[in-house]
Design an enzyme around this catalytic site. Structure first.
Site, PDB file in Angstrom:
ATOM      1  NE  ARG A  38       0.699   1.378   4.358  1.00  0.00           N
ATOM      2  CZ  ARG A  38       1.899   1.885   4.370  1.00  0.00           C
ATOM      3  NH1 ARG A  38       2.775   2.190   3.365  1.00  0.00           N
ATOM      4  NH2 ARG A  38       2.710   1.852   5.480  1.00  0.00           N
ATOM      5  CD  GLU A  44       2.032   7.942   7.024  1.00  0.00           C
ATOM      6  OE1 GLU A  44       1.437   6.823   6.968  1.00  0.00           O
ATOM      7  OE2 GLU A  44       2.016   8.431   5.801  1.00  0.00           O
ATOM      8  CG  HIS A  45       3.223   8.088  12.699  1.00  0.00           C
ATOM      9  ND1 HIS A  45       3.623   6.791  13.070  1.00  0.00           N
ATOM     10  CD2 HIS A  45       3.987   8.224  11.679  1.00  0.00           C
ATOM     11  CE1 HIS A  45       4.876   6.522  12.665  1.00  0.00           C
ATOM     12  NE2 HIS A  45       4.833   7.504  12.034  1.00  0.00           N
ATOM     13  CG  ASP A  47      -2.587   3.145  11.971  1.00  0.00           C
ATOM     14  OD1 ASP A  47      -1.553   3.923  12.685  1.00  0.00           O
ATOM     15  OD2 ASP A  47      -2.168   2.195  11.273  1.00  0.00           O
ATOM     16  N   GLY A 137      11.115  -3.364   2.889  1.00  0.00           N
ATOM     17  CA  GLY A 137      11.755  -2.387   3.718  1.00  0.00           C
ATOM     18  C   GLY A 137      11.435  -1.036   3.098  1.00  0.00           C
ATOM     19  N   GLY A 139       9.063   0.773   3.125  1.00  0.00           N
ATOM     20  CA  GLY A 139       7.644   1.434   3.601  1.00  0.00           C
ATOM     21  C   GLY A 139       6.227   1.358   2.728  1.00  0.00           C
ATOM     22  CB  SER A 141       2.466  -2.225   3.724  1.00  0.00           C
ATOM     23  OG  SER A 141       2.272  -1.385   4.375  1.00  0.00           O
ATOM     24  CB  SER A 142       7.380  -5.696   1.768  1.00  0.00           C
ATOM     25  OG  SER A 142       8.010  -5.535   3.085  1.00  0.00           O
ATOM     26  CG  ASP A 187       0.623  -0.625   7.127  1.00  0.00           C
ATOM     27  OD1 ASP A 187       0.148   0.398   6.842  1.00  0.00           O
ATOM     28  OD2 ASP A 187       1.745  -0.844   7.558  1.00  0.00           O
TER      29      ASP A 187
HETATM   30  C1  GLA Z   1       3.604   2.062   9.711  1.00  0.00           C
HETATM   31  C2  GLA Z   1       2.442   0.989  10.528  1.00  0.00           C
HETATM   32  C3  GLA Z   1       0.852   1.640  10.264  1.00  0.00           C
HETATM   33  C4  GLA Z   1       1.009   2.971  10.072  1.00  0.00           C
HETATM   34  C5  GLA Z   1       1.909   3.871   9.876  1.00  0.00           C
HETATM   35  C6  GLA Z   1       2.260   5.502   9.914  1.00  0.00           C
HETATM   36  O1  GLA Z   1       3.325   1.603   8.466  1.00  0.00           O
HETATM   37  O2  GLA Z   1       2.417  -0.131  10.162  1.00  0.00           O
HETATM   38  O3  GLA Z   1       0.219   1.108  11.185  1.00  0.00           O
HETATM   39  O4  GLA Z   1       0.844   3.389  11.684  1.00  0.00           O
HETATM   40  O5  GLA Z   1       3.304   3.240   9.996  1.00  0.00           O
HETATM   41  O6  GLA Z   1       0.945   5.817   9.484  1.00  0.00           O
END
Ligand code: GLA
Length: 394
Positions: A38, A44-45, A47, A137, A139, A141-142, A187
């Site tokens: 995704r 951001e931060h 959830d 790695g 960012g 969401s692998s 994610d």
């Molecule tokens: C990572 C976490 C998510 C979210 C983001 C920041 O991807 O897996 O749950 O907290 O950081 O938005």
């Protein structure tokens, strides 16, 4: 040029070939599934503070191909480049309800965690191959895409009740208990429920999602991988989470979702400066995300872009999860005419930026970023894609 990435059919072909190489003959019940990575457009931060997020599922996916086997034996092989050795793990399903402990190799912890939290035990033994086009790695969401793909694979072997939100929650649990990352739900949720041609406005308190159309041919979403990952990310993420919980508790709220700027200003003297700034980012970011979803619905891309940049600046200055490489990429993107907005995406401390731009500006934007960035970037043009699914094997 944006990097090409392998199509889903070619990943399946690669995984099948490896399956035959490792396990011998293809078996009758061979099944294939995939789940996407995704990119988060904004929110951001927020959830794990029960707020709003606005991610979309990517065309890059993790594929799992495999079959049921006799007995209680699990055998999983990964074709993922950069995964830690060994690339094959073999273990027995616990028969006495004992937990499957995490260990090495670390990639297998996602598999073990998902088996542990699968919602319709007991599972049969299995043989599987994992193959992915989601950069590891970066960012994007692998890890969530591996969890959700593996869960989807287990559903083919032994169906659960099909509840998608519960599936995302089970995969989030796998990440908590077996990867040791206290992540939020974003994610896994979008990897399960992503919709082609749409971003998802997810309310992380009610776990309801509203699809927001994102298929305007005049618009492109460019992901730029900084190709750096600072080691800080592992320790700083749980720290941020604790700081938010502390702020909510000082404010007398269940979570920062329930706080507004007036509450925060009133409590300012009771919060230390760092905790105040963390909470301020979250409270304002939740508001920005709702506004951004509205702007996207109306086609108000200039406003959307402005909110993206505000989000980035807040992550840099108040939440302090950006880094010089991401800041460089965002500033450079904003110098190009036709770019609406740009920001870091995901947990931070490296990984990717996401940039919203007019389609015609794509080539000059990539050239400009290549010229201005001090490192070596990788580019992906991303279209909002479908969530996890079973695939036809013909
Ligand atoms: C990572 C976490 C998510 C979210 C983001 C920041 O991807 O897996 O749950 O907290 O950081 O938005």
């Amino acid at each position: 040029m944006a990097s090409p990435f392998p199509s889903v059919p070619s990943l399946v072909a690669e995984a099948r070939a490896l399956y035959v190489q490792v396990f011998g003959e293809e078996e009758a019940v061979l099944t294939a599934v995939c789940a996407p990575g995704r990119v988060n457009l904004i929110g951001e931060h927020t959830d794990y503070n029960q707020g709003f997020v606005l991610p979309m599922a990517l065309p890059m996916v993790t594929v799992v191909v495999g079959s049921q086997s006799c007995g209680q034996e699990v055998s999983v092989v990964t074709a993922t480049k950069d995964a830690d050795q060994p690339l094959q793990v073999d273990f027995s399903l616990p028969t006495d309800g004992a937990p499957l402990s995490p260990g090495l190799p670390s990639w297998a912890n996602y598999v073990k965690g998902v088996i542990q939290h699968y919602r319709a035990p007991p599972l049969p033994g299995l043989k599987a191959v994992v193959c992915s086009s989601v950069p590891l790695g970066g960012g994007l969401s692998s890890s969530a895409s591996l969890e959700v793909a593996f869960y989807t694979f287990l559903q083919q072997l032994k169906p659960d009740d099909g509840d998608k939100v519960s599936k995302a929650l089970a995969c989030q649990q796998a990440e908590h208990t077996h990867a040791g990352v206290p992540c939020g739900i974003m994610d896994q949720f979008v990897s399960v429920l992503g919709r082609e041609g749409h971003a998802l406005l997810i309310d992380c308190r009610s776990l309801e999602a509203t699809p927001v159309p994102l298929a305007d041919p005049e618009l492109l979403i460019l992901i730029t991988n900084s190709n750096v990952k600072h080691s800080l990310s592992a320790s700083e993420y749980p720290l941020r989470r604790r700081q938010c919980e502390e702020a909510a508790s000082v404010l007398g709220k269940d979570s920062l979702r329930d706080a507004n700027m007036k509450d925060l200003e009133e409590a300012k003297e009771r919060l230390d400066d760092v905790t105040y700034r963390r909470a301020r980012h979250v409270v304002e970011e939740i508001e920005r995300t709702v506004q951004a979803a509205g702007a996207l619905k109306r086609g108000a891309y200039t406003q959307f872009g402005r909110l993206m940049v505000q989000s980035h600046n807040s992550l840099r200055d108040l939440y302090e999860v950006s880094c010089s490489e991401l800041d460089e990429l965002v500033s450079a993107a904003m110098e190009v005419e036709g770019v609406y907005g740009s920001r870091m995406t995901g947990g931070g401390f490296g990984g990717c930026t996401v940039t919203l731009l007019q389609s015609h500006a794509i080539d000059k934007t990539i050239l400009h970023l290549q010229k201005r960035y001090s490192g070596t970037p990788t580019f992906y043009v991303a279209t909002p894609s479908e969530g996890a699914r079973a695939l036809n094997l013909s």
